[in-house]
Write a protein that holds these residues in place. Sequence first.
Motif, mmCIF file in Angstrom:
data_model
loop_
_atom_site.group_PDB
_atom_site.id
_atom_site.type_symbol
_atom_site.label_atom_id
_atom_site.label_comp_id
_atom_site.label_asym_id
_atom_site.label_seq_id
_atom_site.Cartn_x
_atom_site.Cartn_y
_atom_site.Cartn_z
ATOM 1 N N GLN A 270 -36.988 18.255 -23.805
ATOM 2 C CA GLN A 270 -35.634 18.031 -23.312
ATOM 3 C C GLN A 270 -35.442 18.687 -21.942
ATOM 4 O O GLN A 270 -35.941 19.776 -21.670
ATOM 5 C CB GLN A 270 -34.619 18.602 -24.298
ATOM 6 C CG GLN A 270 -33.185 18.157 -24.074
ATOM 7 C CD GLN A 270 -32.295 18.584 -25.234
ATOM 8 O OE1 GLN A 270 -31.826 19.722 -25.258
ATOM 9 N NE2 GLN A 270 -32.077 17.688 -26.195
ATOM 10 N N HIS A 272 -32.132 19.371 -19.209
ATOM 11 C CA HIS A 272 -30.724 19.283 -18.841
ATOM 12 C C HIS A 272 -30.681 19.002 -17.340
ATOM 13 O O HIS A 272 -30.943 19.886 -16.521
ATOM 14 C CB HIS A 272 -29.992 20.579 -19.172
ATOM 15 C CG HIS A 272 -29.701 20.739 -20.633
ATOM 16 N ND1 HIS A 272 -28.616 21.433 -21.113
ATOM 17 C CD2 HIS A 272 -30.346 20.271 -21.731
ATOM 18 C CE1 HIS A 272 -28.607 21.400 -22.431
ATOM 19 N NE2 HIS A 272 -29.657 20.700 -22.833
ATOM 20 N N TYR A 273 -30.377 17.758 -17.012
ATOM 21 C CA TYR A 273 -30.364 17.344 -15.607
ATOM 22 C C TYR A 273 -28.942 17.428 -15.060
ATOM 23 O O TYR A 273 -28.018 16.808 -15.597
ATOM 24 C CB TYR A 273 -30.892 15.916 -15.457
ATOM 25 C CG TYR A 273 -30.640 15.343 -14.079
ATOM 26 C CD1 TYR A 273 -31.432 15.721 -13.002
ATOM 27 C CD2 TYR A 273 -29.583 14.468 -13.850
ATOM 28 C CE1 TYR A 273 -31.184 15.234 -11.730
ATOM 29 C CE2 TYR A 273 -29.327 13.968 -12.582
ATOM 30 C CZ TYR A 273 -30.128 14.358 -11.522
ATOM 31 O OH TYR A 273 -29.872 13.883 -10.266
ATOM 32 N N TYR A 274 -28.777 18.188 -13.982
ATOM 33 C CA TYR A 274 -27.478 18.310 -13.321
ATOM 34 C C TYR A 274 -27.518 17.562 -11.993
ATOM 35 O O TYR A 274 -28.418 17.767 -11.176
ATOM 36 C CB TYR A 274 -27.135 19.779 -13.066
ATOM 37 C CG TYR A 274 -26.759 20.539 -14.316
ATOM 38 C CD1 TYR A 274 -25.437 20.578 -14.756
ATOM 39 C CD2 TYR A 274 -27.725 21.209 -15.061
ATOM 40 C CE1 TYR A 274 -25.083 21.272 -15.903
ATOM 41 C CE2 TYR A 274 -27.384 21.907 -16.215
ATOM 42 C CZ TYR A 274 -26.060 21.932 -16.627
ATOM 43 O OH TYR A 274 -25.720 22.616 -17.767
ATOM 44 N N ALA A 307 -23.224 14.205 -20.992
ATOM 45 C CA ALA A 307 -22.582 15.311 -21.696
ATOM 46 C C ALA A 307 -21.235 15.741 -21.144
ATOM 47 O O ALA A 307 -20.548 16.546 -21.773
ATOM 48 C CB ALA A 307 -23.531 16.513 -21.730
ATOM 49 N N LEU A 319 -23.743 16.443 -16.049
ATOM 50 C CA LEU A 319 -24.856 16.816 -16.929
ATOM 51 C C LEU A 319 -25.334 15.618 -17.743
ATOM 52 O O LEU A 319 -24.558 15.001 -18.474
ATOM 53 C CB LEU A 319 -24.435 17.940 -17.875
ATOM 54 C CG LEU A 319 -25.436 18.322 -18.983
ATOM 55 C CD1 LEU A 319 -26.771 18.760 -18.391
ATOM 56 C CD2 LEU A 319 -24.851 19.411 -19.878
ATOM 57 N N ILE A 321 -28.330 14.952 -20.544
ATOM 58 C CA ILE A 321 -29.357 15.571 -21.386
ATOM 59 C C ILE A 321 -30.390 14.497 -21.722
ATOM 60 O O ILE A 321 -30.082 13.509 -22.391
ATOM 61 C CB ILE A 321 -28.748 16.162 -22.669
ATOM 62 C CG1 ILE A 321 -27.689 17.216 -22.315
ATOM 63 C CG2 ILE A 321 -29.843 16.775 -23.544
ATOM 64 C CD1 ILE A 321 -26.918 17.742 -23.517
ATOM 65 N N THR A 323 -33.861 13.447 -23.522
ATOM 66 C CA THR A 323 -34.657 13.894 -24.665
ATOM 67 C C THR A 323 -35.768 12.897 -24.965
ATOM 68 O O THR A 323 -35.514 11.695 -25.079
ATOM 69 C CB THR A 323 -33.769 14.061 -25.912
ATOM 70 O OG1 THR A 323 -32.682 14.945 -25.609
ATOM 71 C CG2 THR A 323 -34.569 14.622 -27.078
#
Length: 336
Positions: A270, A272-274, A307, A319, A321, A323
């Motif tokens: 995973q 978390h792409y900002y 998200a 954000l 996410i 996966t």
Amino acid sequence: MKALKILGIIIGVLILLGVIGSYIPSSFDVTRSATIDAPKDQIMSQVVDLNDFAEWNPWSEGDTTMSIEVMGEPATIGHKYTWSSETQGDGEMEITDIDGSEVTFQLIFSMDPDNVSHTTFSFEEVEGGTLVSWHMEGETALIWSYLMDVTLGTSFEKGLANLKNRVDAMEVEPVFEIVEIDLPETHYLIHREEISMSDMESFFTTHFGALFGGLTAAGIEPASMPSALYWTWDMENEKSDLAAAVAVASPDVTLEGYELFTVPASKALQIHYYGPYEGVGDAHMALDAYILENNLDYGSPVMEEYANDPAEVAPEEILTIVTYPIAHKMDSSEEM
């Protein structure tokens, strides 16, 4: 006549000192530094790969006919660079040590093969980027030791300027934190189709609205933000087998026009792409590379959860996410 005699004595003494100085050994120690606005690892990669070093070091441009050969694996001890030049002389430079913030080379010049020098590049993260220091020390004749700081220092300054220009012209590769998680069994309400990539925006807009509107009308609380599930991504034909989805707490939840799909529990990677969604492809490429490098198998489907609401946060705070379910491949020792 007396003045001429004194002048002759002075000249003689200077000549004598020059002759003596050319034989008396002495040491030199030269350092130059520059701050480059880039991550340490990006700059360091231009030093530990001597194919890149050949492009920015200050001596190559002094002789365009210089013969250069690079040997060995970049970023490893023993990686070597040799040169032969009518104007710059002949020699070799070899990596002898690498740690997280410093690279050390051994230098040997063909005209004096028994005299080994050492040069070091160090990298320190500072405000405004990375402080890069180029240091060299060794032995030379006394008469030359006084000139080394000027002559060699000037070359180091030119080389660091070349390195800065080269790094400034490069695109910065994003760095992602990839974590391995235990993905729980998750139930989704989905609408799945194979569609053209050009239709994705309208597809998700339509079905996210219908999913959340339908659940709200039924008094059912969603268990996730809007999500997308991907089974295929066919760039050649610009099509994807995908689904608009929202997680629900129970497999008993139903909604007209949508089917229940359960993602089984598994290991997963995973990120978390900002940032704006247009850049999320970099996160997918990072996960693809990680799976390949670590001899993993892809699970299915790939998931994106959106998200937060892009209308309520700054672009850099959006954000997504990402996966990837995975399975560890068995090596030959594990097979029955």
